[in-house]
Scaffold this motif. Structure first.
Motif, mmCIF file in Angstrom:
data_model
loop_
_atom_site.group_PDB
_atom_site.id
_atom_site.type_symbol
_atom_site.label_atom_id
_atom_site.label_comp_id
_atom_site.label_asym_id
_atom_site.label_seq_id
_atom_site.Cartn_x
_atom_site.Cartn_y
_atom_site.Cartn_z
ATOM 1 N N LEU A 22 -14.732 5.827 8.639
ATOM 2 C CA LEU A 22 -13.400 6.112 9.183
ATOM 3 C C LEU A 22 -12.942 5.104 10.222
ATOM 4 C CD1 LEU A 22 -13.310 9.999 9.515
ATOM 5 C CD2 LEU A 22 -11.651 8.578 8.304
ATOM 6 N N SER A 23 -13.830 4.260 10.719
ATOM 7 C CA SER A 23 -13.405 3.266 11.713
ATOM 8 C C SER A 23 -12.340 2.337 11.143
ATOM 9 C CB SER A 23 -14.603 2.455 12.209
ATOM 10 O OG SER A 23 -15.185 1.711 11.152
ATOM 11 N N ARG A 24 -12.306 2.224 9.839
ATOM 12 C CA ARG A 24 -11.279 1.415 9.162
ATOM 13 C C ARG A 24 -9.884 1.895 9.497
ATOM 14 N NH1 ARG A 24 -11.421 1.001 2.545
ATOM 15 N NH2 ARG A 24 -9.298 0.231 2.149
ATOM 16 N N LEU A 71 1.117 3.190 11.894
ATOM 17 C CA LEU A 71 0.918 3.969 13.116
ATOM 18 C C LEU A 71 0.372 3.110 14.243
ATOM 19 C CD1 LEU A 71 -0.464 7.360 11.758
ATOM 20 C CD2 LEU A 71 1.885 6.670 12.240
ATOM 21 N N ARG A 72 -0.487 2.174 13.934
ATOM 22 C CA ARG A 72 -1.006 1.279 14.969
ATOM 23 C C ARG A 72 0.133 0.550 15.666
ATOM 24 N NH1 ARG A 72 -1.739 -3.896 14.877
ATOM 25 N NH2 ARG A 72 -1.348 -3.997 12.622
ATOM 26 N N PHE A 121 -3.292 2.849 0.470
ATOM 27 C CA PHE A 121 -2.302 3.702 1.116
ATOM 28 C C PHE A 121 -2.720 4.016 2.548
ATOM 29 C CE2 PHE A 121 -1.115 8.029 2.424
ATOM 30 C CZ PHE A 121 0.265 7.860 2.521
ATOM 31 N N HIS A 122 -3.966 4.393 2.745
ATOM 32 C CA HIS A 122 -4.418 4.722 4.095
ATOM 33 C C HIS A 122 -4.398 3.490 5.001
ATOM 34 C CE1 HIS A 122 -5.206 8.783 2.992
ATOM 35 N NE2 HIS A 122 -6.168 8.491 2.152
ATOM 36 N N ASP A 123 -4.675 2.326 4.444
ATOM 37 C CA ASP A 123 -4.547 1.095 5.234
ATOM 38 C C ASP A 123 -3.105 0.906 5.690
ATOM 39 O OD1 ASP A 123 -7.228 0.483 4.853
ATOM 40 O OD2 ASP A 123 -6.860 -0.959 3.236
ATOM 41 N N TRP A 124 -2.170 1.167 4.769
ATOM 42 C CA TRP A 124 -0.751 1.009 5.105
ATOM 43 C C TRP A 124 -0.354 1.961 6.220
ATOM 44 C CZ3 TRP A 124 3.336 4.584 4.328
ATOM 45 C CH2 TRP A 124 4.609 4.076 4.608
ATOM 46 N N VAL A 125 -0.728 3.245 6.108
ATOM 47 C CA VAL A 125 -0.391 4.204 7.162
ATOM 48 C C VAL A 125 -1.028 3.799 8.476
ATOM 49 C CG1 VAL A 125 -0.505 6.608 7.915
ATOM 50 C CG2 VAL A 125 -0.141 6.084 5.496
ATOM 51 N N GLY A 164 0.781 -1.232 0.000
ATOM 52 C CA GLY A 164 0.000 0.000 0.000
ATOM 53 C C GLY A 164 0.809 1.277 0.000
ATOM 54 N N ALA A 165 2.083 1.220 0.325
ATOM 55 C CA ALA A 165 2.907 2.430 0.377
ATOM 56 C C ALA A 165 3.114 3.003 -1.019
ATOM 57 C CB ALA A 165 4.264 2.131 1.011
ATOM 58 N N TYR A 166 3.173 4.330 -1.078
ATOM 59 C CA TYR A 166 3.559 5.018 -2.315
ATOM 60 C C TYR A 166 5.051 5.342 -2.236
ATOM 61 C CZ TYR A 166 -1.394 5.920 -3.453
ATOM 62 O OH TYR A 166 -2.727 5.802 -3.764
ATOM 63 N N PRO A 167 5.895 4.710 -3.041
ATOM 64 C CA PRO A 167 7.318 5.069 -3.035
ATOM 65 C C PRO A 167 7.492 6.534 -3.434
ATOM 66 C CG PRO A 167 6.914 3.044 -4.283
ATOM 67 C CD PRO A 167 5.577 3.657 -4.006
ATOM 68 N N ALA A 168 8.406 7.228 -2.778
ATOM 69 C CA ALA A 168 8.611 8.636 -3.119
ATOM 70 C C ALA A 168 9.073 8.784 -4.562
ATOM 71 C CB ALA A 168 9.629 9.263 -2.165
ATOM 72 N N ALA A 169 10.097 8.036 -4.921
ATOM 73 C CA ALA A 169 10.633 8.026 -6.291
ATOM 74 C C ALA A 169 11.311 6.675 -6.476
ATOM 75 C CB ALA A 169 11.607 9.171 -6.517
#
Length: 377
Positions: A146-148, A79-80, A71-75, A32-37
């Motif tokens: 948003l509970s996801r 953080l969790r 992506f939001h799942d990955w973040v 899920g991450a977006y690589p910067a470059a």
């Protein structure tokens, strides 16, 4: 604004939006991450919350719920897993201790959510506020629950409420000794987003988040304005290409406020050359070129303020910077502020990062703001 474009140019701009979506989604990590470059030596293998939050906004606006959601799942998962670290930092603060910068949450993560193994300018709080804004905006736009992402939201809010006023590195990973107005703006935007979200009103931190946002507004009003415009850091008089973000999207200043107009004008005067926007006047990184994402940011602000012609000027400039494959770089060298510094960076890290996913994400945002990506227009 579509009426101001002929069919050939409209097709070109829409094709770049389509390619931007492809660049981002095809390079998105399986987790899920977006690589910067993906090909740049210093960024390869890492994802930033700052880059990713804006990239996810562009993808969300394009209508790709799956990619943005991943992506939001990955973040959220990253953080969790930092819950205990944030609790430990807050406990130390409660005992009157000042945790060292090295103990704070990082600004970039490996794709599996761990810290990097090589030294970096890691203590930056802006990305945590940006992610809160990005995830709430995405959920609101598409009617998502948003509970996801609630566990990650809780961690980010607790971290920011505790450490929002601490000096840290800025968007450009410089000047750790200062409190940067763009960083404060990003934190403000994130805390207001969660604090005013109906689905999060019952959160135990809701009142604290809005109080910190109010404190940020008071602090910036008192110490972050010179000659009627926002400044690079508290106590400075310089401007920075990131400052328009304090207006749109982070709402520290309303778009129709005189302070917003003066800030846009100051950035344009000092940093805009023919549609391309520099970071700051003392920038020596790769000679201090013009940044795609900052041109899009200023254009976004102009569009929201009603200057659609000015915004289109920036969109056209960005499209002109795409290479033969349609890829957008981090910056271009057509108007260098410090040309003598360029070669040393090429020798150190290679040629400029291309493609930069954040550049493509910002193009999607500005194109959407101008109605370019709407196939029915």
């Amino acid at each position: 604004m579509i009426a101001a474009l002929d069919l050939s140019e409209l097709s070109r701009l829409r094709s770049l939006a389509e390619h931007s979506h492809a660049v981002i989604t095809e390079r998105q990590d399986a987790g899920g991450a977006y690589p910067a470059a993906p090909t740049f030596s210093a960024y390869r293998g890492y994802a930033w919350l700052r880059d990713g939050s804006f990239t996810a906004e562009g993808i969300s606006r394009y209508g790709d719920l799956v990619s943005a959601g991943r992506f939001h799942d990955w973040v959220n998962d990253v953080l969790r897993r930092r819950r205990a670290q944030v609790d430990s930092l807050r406990a130390a603060l409660g005992r009157g201790e000042v945790p060292p910068n090295e103990a704070m949450l990082p600004t970039r993560f490996t794709f599996d959510g761990n810290d990097g193994s090589d030294p970096w300018w890691d203590f930056q709080t802006d990305g945590y506020g940006m992610w809160l804004w990005s995830v709430v905006t995405h959920a609101s736009r598409h009617g998502l629950d948003l509970s996801r992402w609630r566990e990650g939201i809780d961690v980010a809010v607790d971290y920011l409420v505790a450490f929002w006023d601490r000096p840290c590195y800025d968007w450009w990973e410089e000047h750790v000794e200062h409190r940067h107005v763009s960083t404060l703006g990003a934190i403000h935007g994130g805390l207001v987003a969660v604090g005013t979200c109906e689905a999060l009103r019952s959160a135990p931190w809701s009142a604290a988040a809005l109080k910190v946002a109010a404190d940020i507004r008071s602090l910036v009003t008192a110490e972050g304005i010179v000659d009627g415009h926002l400044v690079k850091w508290l106590g400075s008089s310089a401007v920075d290409g990131s400052l328009p973000a304090c207006v749109v999207p982070f709402g520290l200043v309303a778009p129709d406020d005189d302070l917003a107009a003066m800030t846009r004008a100051a950035v344009a005067k000092d940093l805009d050359f023919d549609g391309g926007v520099h970071r700051f006047t003392a920038d020596v990184f790769y000679g201090g070129g013009q940044w795609i994402l900052l041109s899009a940011l200023l254009g976004w602000n102009l569009a929201v303020a009603g200057d659609t012609a000015g915004a289109l000027r920036h969109l056209r400039w960005i499209a002109d910077q795409a290479d033969e494959h349609g890829d957008l770089p981090e910056q271009v060298p057509h108007h260098l502020l410090h040309p003598g510094s360029r070669d040393e960076w090429i020798a150190r890290w290679g040629t400029v990062a291309t493609p930069l996913l954040w550049s493509h994400g910002m193009y999607l945002i500005l194109a959407d703001e101008l109605g370019i990506t709407s196939k029915d227009s």
